[in-house]
Structures are given as structure tokens and as C-alpha cells.
Design a protein around this motif. Structure first.
Motif, PDB file in Angstrom:
ATOM      1  N   PRO A  66       0.808  -1.223   0.000  1.00  0.00           N
ATOM      2  CA  PRO A  66       0.000   0.000   0.000  1.00  0.00           C
ATOM      3  C   PRO A  66       0.846   1.281   0.000  1.00  0.00           C
ATOM      4  O   PRO A  66       0.345   2.364  -0.243  1.00  0.00           O
ATOM      5  CB  PRO A  66      -0.800  -0.102   1.292  1.00  0.00           C
ATOM      6  N   TYR A  67       2.156   1.141   0.257  1.00  0.00           N
ATOM      7  CA  TYR A  67       3.011   2.327   0.403  1.00  0.00           C
ATOM      8  C   TYR A  67       4.453   1.947   0.111  1.00  0.00           C
ATOM      9  O   TYR A  67       4.884   0.832   0.398  1.00  0.00           O
ATOM     10  CB  TYR A  67       2.895   2.857   1.843  1.00  0.00           C
ATOM     11  N   LEU A  68       5.197   2.904  -0.448  1.00  0.00           N
ATOM     12  CA  LEU A  68       6.634   2.742  -0.645  1.00  0.00           C
ATOM     13  C   LEU A  68       7.279   4.072  -0.286  1.00  0.00           C
ATOM     14  O   LEU A  68       6.930   5.107  -0.858  1.00  0.00           O
ATOM     15  CB  LEU A  68       6.938   2.361  -2.098  1.00  0.00           C
ATOM     16  N   ALA A  69       8.190   4.050   0.661  1.00  0.00           N
ATOM     17  CA  ALA A  69       8.850   5.279   1.117  1.00  0.00           C
ATOM     18  C   ALA A  69       9.590   5.950  -0.035  1.00  0.00           C
ATOM     19  O   ALA A  69      10.081   5.269  -0.940  1.00  0.00           O
ATOM     20  CB  ALA A  69       9.814   4.963   2.256  1.00  0.00           C
ATOM     21  N   PRO A  70       9.709   7.277  -0.017  1.00  0.00           N
ATOM     22  CA  PRO A  70      10.370   8.006  -1.110  1.00  0.00           C
ATOM     23  C   PRO A  70      11.812   7.576  -1.366  1.00  0.00           C
ATOM     24  O   PRO A  70      12.293   7.647  -2.479  1.00  0.00           O
ATOM     25  CB  PRO A  70      10.328   9.464  -0.656  1.00  0.00           C
ATOM     26  N   GLU A  71      12.511   7.120  -0.356  1.00  0.00           N
ATOM     27  CA  GLU A  71      13.918   6.718  -0.509  1.00  0.00           C
ATOM     28  C   GLU A  71      14.060   5.199  -0.615  1.00  0.00           C
ATOM     29  O   GLU A  71      15.133   4.656  -0.384  1.00  0.00           O
ATOM     30  CB  GLU A  71      14.731   7.212   0.695  1.00  0.00           C
ATOM     31  N   ALA A  72      12.974   4.509  -0.969  1.00  0.00           N
ATOM     32  CA  ALA A  72      12.982   3.046  -1.056  1.00  0.00           C
ATOM     33  C   ALA A  72      12.789   2.609  -2.500  1.00  0.00           C
ATOM     34  O   ALA A  72      12.571   3.426  -3.391  1.00  0.00           O
ATOM     35  CB  ALA A  72      11.868   2.475  -0.169  1.00  0.00           C
ATOM     36  N   GLY A  73      12.871   1.310  -2.719  1.00  0.00           N
ATOM     37  CA  GLY A  73      12.646   0.752  -4.036  1.00  0.00           C
ATOM     38  C   GLY A  73      12.932  -0.731  -4.035  1.00  0.00           C
ATOM     39  O   GLY A  73      13.146  -1.340  -2.990  1.00  0.00           O
ATOM     40  N   MET A  74      12.930  -1.316  -5.236  1.00  0.00           N
ATOM     41  CA  MET A  74      13.238  -2.735  -5.383  1.00  0.00           C
ATOM     42  C   MET A  74      14.065  -2.923  -6.650  1.00  0.00           C
ATOM     43  O   MET A  74      13.719  -2.398  -7.711  1.00  0.00           O
ATOM     44  CB  MET A  74      11.969  -3.575  -5.458  1.00  0.00           C
ATOM     45  N   LEU A  75      15.152  -3.680  -6.504  1.00  0.00           N
ATOM     46  CA  LEU A  75      16.019  -4.021  -7.622  1.00  0.00           C
ATOM     47  C   LEU A  75      15.708  -5.455  -8.043  1.00  0.00           C
ATOM     48  O   LEU A  75      15.827  -6.380  -7.241  1.00  0.00           O
ATOM     49  CB  LEU A  75      17.495  -3.897  -7.214  1.00  0.00           C
ATOM     50  N   PHE A  76      15.297  -5.624  -9.294  1.00  0.00           N
ATOM     51  CA  PHE A  76      15.014  -6.938  -9.859  1.00  0.00           C
ATOM     52  C   PHE A  76      16.260  -7.394 -10.621  1.00  0.00           C
ATOM     53  O   PHE A  76      16.646  -6.763 -11.599  1.00  0.00           O
ATOM     54  CB  PHE A  76      13.837  -6.863 -10.834  1.00  0.00           C
ATOM     55  N   ASP A  77      16.878  -8.482 -10.182  1.00  0.00           N
ATOM     56  CA  ASP A  77      18.070  -9.040 -10.832  1.00  0.00           C
ATOM     57  C   ASP A  77      17.635 -10.276 -11.614  1.00  0.00           C
ATOM     58  O   ASP A  77      17.247 -11.279 -11.032  1.00  0.00           O
ATOM     59  CB  ASP A  77      19.108  -9.409  -9.773  1.00  0.00           C
ATOM     60  N   PHE A  78      17.702 -10.199 -12.953  1.00  0.00           N
ATOM     61  CA  PHE A  78      17.261 -11.302 -13.795  1.00  0.00           C
ATOM     62  C   PHE A  78      18.360 -12.325 -14.061  1.00  0.00           C
ATOM     63  O   PHE A  78      18.137 -13.295 -14.778  1.00  0.00           O
ATOM     64  CB  PHE A  78      16.676 -10.760 -15.102  1.00  0.00           C
ATOM     65  N   GLY A  79      19.560 -12.111 -13.501  1.00  0.00           N
ATOM     66  CA  GLY A  79      20.627 -13.095 -13.586  1.00  0.00           C
ATOM     67  C   GLY A  79      21.455 -13.024 -14.854  1.00  0.00           C
ATOM     68  O   GLY A  79      22.644 -13.293 -14.829  1.00  0.00           O
TER      69      GLY A  79
END
Length: 162
Positions: A66-79
């Protein structure tokens, strides 16, 4: 008695609809990792983000959050570099998606992706990773095509760069 069973069934159904996604989202755990956003002018912005690398993590991503902090994120590593299309199914918040080649260079920016959209998003070239940030993050950090994301997955490995 019949109304009682109907009421119980309704409560269970509401519980599945309302509670289901958040319960599903908790079944996949993510570790955190440090990345640096590197602008063309050399300015570096460090961020702690979650890392998605397993098939389950890559599938789950930021869905149901429901929320993502402004200084956050997610890195998707496809290999390894591959053609990637991302969508926003079950994603509740708008996101910026930075598509990254094997060197960590931004080759495509998908800004303000609409929550819940099934429209595939991504470049027509192979990427090694995608960094998702809260919508507006790419502009807020001054990121443009050709800027980089520094992280150990982008250290040149002959197998990964093919």
C-alpha cells in the motif's frame, strides 16, 4: 440459523478479499541491498532497496504494497540480460521503472506506471535488471537515459554480459 451461516460465509469472503493479498505478499521475503544512483554529472545518491532475485521474488515484486517510502525501491536481478516486460498487476502504488543493461546504464525509463495496469512495459533490448522507485523518483533524483545504477550485479562478468 440460515442467516448465521450466510453471515459467517460473508465474513470469510470479505476476509479473503481484504486480507488475502496482504497475506500472500507476506509469503515472499526480500533482503535489502545498497545501490547508488549515478547521474551523468557524477552526483551519487545512495539508496537501500529490496532485492528480488529468486523466481518467487521476481514474480511477487512490489505487488500488494500500500506504500513505498520516497527513498525506497526494489532491484530486480534477472541473472543474465534478457528481454523483459513488466506490468503493474496487483500493484497498488504508482512506480517509476528504470530498465538497466549489464553495465547498470539506464536504457529505458517508464515513469509513473499506473497501478493495476496489465500493459506490458519495457524496452526492446535486453536488460539485466530493473529498479523500481516510487512514482516521480526518477525525476526527483534527476535520472536520465545513460545514467547508471551502481551495484555488484553490474560488475562485468563475461557470462552475464552476453
Amino acid at each position: 440459523m440460515r442467516l448465521g451461516r450466510l453471515g459467517l460465509a460473508l465474513v470469510l469472503l470479505i476476509g479473503l478479499v481484504v486480507g488475502g493479498p496482504s497475506i500472500a505478499a507476506q509469503t515472499v521475503e526480500f533482503g535489502s541491498t545498497r545501490v547508488e544512483l549515478v547521474a551523468a554529472n557524477g552526483h551519487r545518491t545512495p539508496l537501500m532497496v529490496e532485492l528480488a532475485a529468486t523466481p518467487e521474488q521476481l514474480e511477487q515484486g512490489l505487488m500488494f504494497r500500500p506504500y513505498l517510502a520516497p527513498e525506497a525501491g526494489m532491484l530486480f536481478d534477472f541473472g543474465r540480460p534478457r528481454l523483459v516486460a513488466m506490468w503493474m498487476k496487483n500493484t497498488l502504488i504508482p512506480l517509476d521503472m528504470l530498465f538497466l543493461d549489464a553495465a547498470g546504464r539506464i536504457v529505458h525509463i517508464e515513469a509513473n506506471a499506473e497501478p493495476g495496469s496489465l500493459q506490458p512495459r519495457g524496452p526492446v533490448q535486453k536488460v539485466l535488471a530493473v529498479l523500481e522507485l516510487p512514482a516521480g523518483g526518477a525525476a526527483r533524483f534527476g535520472l536520465r537515459l545513460g545514467d547508471r545504477v551502481a551495484h555488484p550485479i553490474f560488475e562485468q562478468d563475461p557470462v552475464k554480459s552476453q
